[in-house]
Design an enzyme around this catalytic site. Structure first.
Site: not given
Ligand code: CP3
Length: 346
Positions: A28, A32, A41, A78, A154
């Site tokens: 990740r 943020r 964003r 995502d 999910y």
């Molecule tokens: O550099 C990177 O890796 C970014 C790409 C990326 C995102 N999500 C962007 C994201 C990747 C590889 C993911 C994978 C992801 N998404 C997983 C597996 C990895 C892990 O951490 O277990 C999971 C379970 C998700 C589902 C998901 N998406 C959740 C649970 C959330 C909310 C929690 C959080 O971190 O905010 C997201 C949102 C998300 N995905 C954000 C980002 C940058 C934050 C939202 C935002 O920026 O507005």
């Protein structure tokens, strides 16, 4: 120079080589904790709009690479774009995380057509092409998707948190859950293959919800679908290395590493390097496993913990990474210090 030495360091290690210092990327790594990400964003209405904008998503990928000499870029997207593309409603609640209209409680769990889903995901593949065109050839490009069970949890429950309802569904409606996993295997295989065609050098499967399963359910919900996914990818002509990351699987990483056909194993924070090494097939690259919380704390505590990771994986084909994703509370300064420490390790 031998051809092998022209390969990005990350790909050399995925091929089973030991490198000192080990290559490093951060799970990740775009997100943020970077002020420039928070700024970027704001330019999209919703998080999914952001993911489907090739220009915004490409910029998000490049941001950490401008700051830190990382060995890999990872696609910005995502794991939940797959249910979205299959026609299930997905949205993100600020400060809470993803929400979906849950399958549990519906009469039918029938999903959309995989081929149509892939068409809807065209902006993601355009993003991969753009990243590839911007990337230094020494930096590997990682494509990714969620593991079938993680995405299914999910879809079934409509949210993250505990996975009790999804597990109950696996006992109560085994055929329906199996059909759901099969549909996800096919769509995910096509989604990953399209990323490789667009320029991804290797792939990571995020099986973030591998915890809490009995050995029998772990076989059924994780090992079998992952093996089908890897087999299907190979059938589709994908030769790229595949990193599997079964977070929370505990002792069951043995079955995961031995029986799914993955190339490399992502090791979570709780798992000893020596255990992963002992149970993984000979020569399998291991990725991990610094506690993400150390990047919030920084200083000596972070450096000591990072050295412990380097020492624990010494002599093994190792990709330095965290044991789970970086958190928004981490600081860019701590990441910079970590990368410097790893890069000066010999
Ligand atoms: O550099 C990177 O890796 C970014 C790409 C990326 C995102 N999500 C962007 C994201 C990747 C590889 C993911 C994978 C992801 N998404 C997983 C597996 C990895 C892990 O951490 O277990 C999971 C379970 C998700 C589902 C998901 N998406 C959740 C649970 C959330 C909310 C929690 C959080 O971190 O905010 C997201 C949102 C998300 N995905 C954000 C980002 C940058 C934050 C939202 C935002 O920026 O507005």
């Amino acid at each position: 120079m031998a051809d092998r030495e022209k390969l990005p360091a990350l790909l050399r290690v995925l091929n089973g080589e030991r490198l000192d210092p080990p290559p490093i990327w951060i799970m990740r790594q775009a997100g943020r904790y970077l002020p420039e990400y928070r700024e970027l964003r704001k330019r999209a209405k919703s998080f999914l709009d952001f993911c489907y904008s090739p220009s915004l998503a490409t910029e998000a990928v490049m941001q950490p690479l401008r700051r830190f000499p990382l060995d890999a870029a990872i696609l910005f997207s995502d794991i939940l774009v797959v249910p979205d593309a299959l026609g299930q409603k997905v949205w993100f609640v600020e400060g809470e995380g993803p929400r979906l209209e849950p399958l549990i409680g519906r009469d039918s769990w029938t999903l959309g057509d995989p081929a149509k889903a892939i068409q809807r995901l065209a902006p993601v593949y355009e993003t991969v092409e753009r990243i590839k065109a911007n990337l230094d050839p020494s930096v590997a490009l990682i494509g990714f998707a969620g593991g079938p069970w993680t995405v299914a949890t999910y879809m079934l429950q409509g949210r993250g948190g505990d996975k009790d309802e999804a597990r109950r569904a696996a006992y109560q409606s085994p055929r329906a859950v199996e059909d759901l996993l099969d549909a996800l295997v096919e769509t995910t295989a096509q989604h990953l293959a399209a990323q490789v065609r667009a320029g991804a050098d290797c792939l990571q499967i995020f099986e973030s919800w591998s915890e809490g399963l009995s050995p029998a359910l772990f076989q059924k919900l994780i090992v079998l679908p992952t093996r089908k996914l890897v087999t299907r990818l190979r059938e589709l002509g994908v030769t790229a290395p595949i990193i599997g990351f079964p977070r929370g699987a505990g002792a069951q990483i043995a079955a995961y590493a031995q029986e799914t056909g993955i190339t490399a194993l992502g090791v979570d924070t709780q798992t000893p390097a020596s255990y992963a090494f002992d149970v993984a097939p000979e020569g399998m690259a291991l990725q991990g496993n610094l506690d993400p919380q150390t990047l919030v704390v920084g200083g000596e505590a972070m450096e000591d913990a990072a050295r412990e990771v380097l020492i624990a994986f010494r002599g093994m084909p190792h990709i330095f990474n965290l044991g789970h994703g970086i958190t928004p509370e981490a600081t860019p300064e701590n990441v910079e210090q970590l990368v410097r420490l790893v890069k000066s390790w010999a």
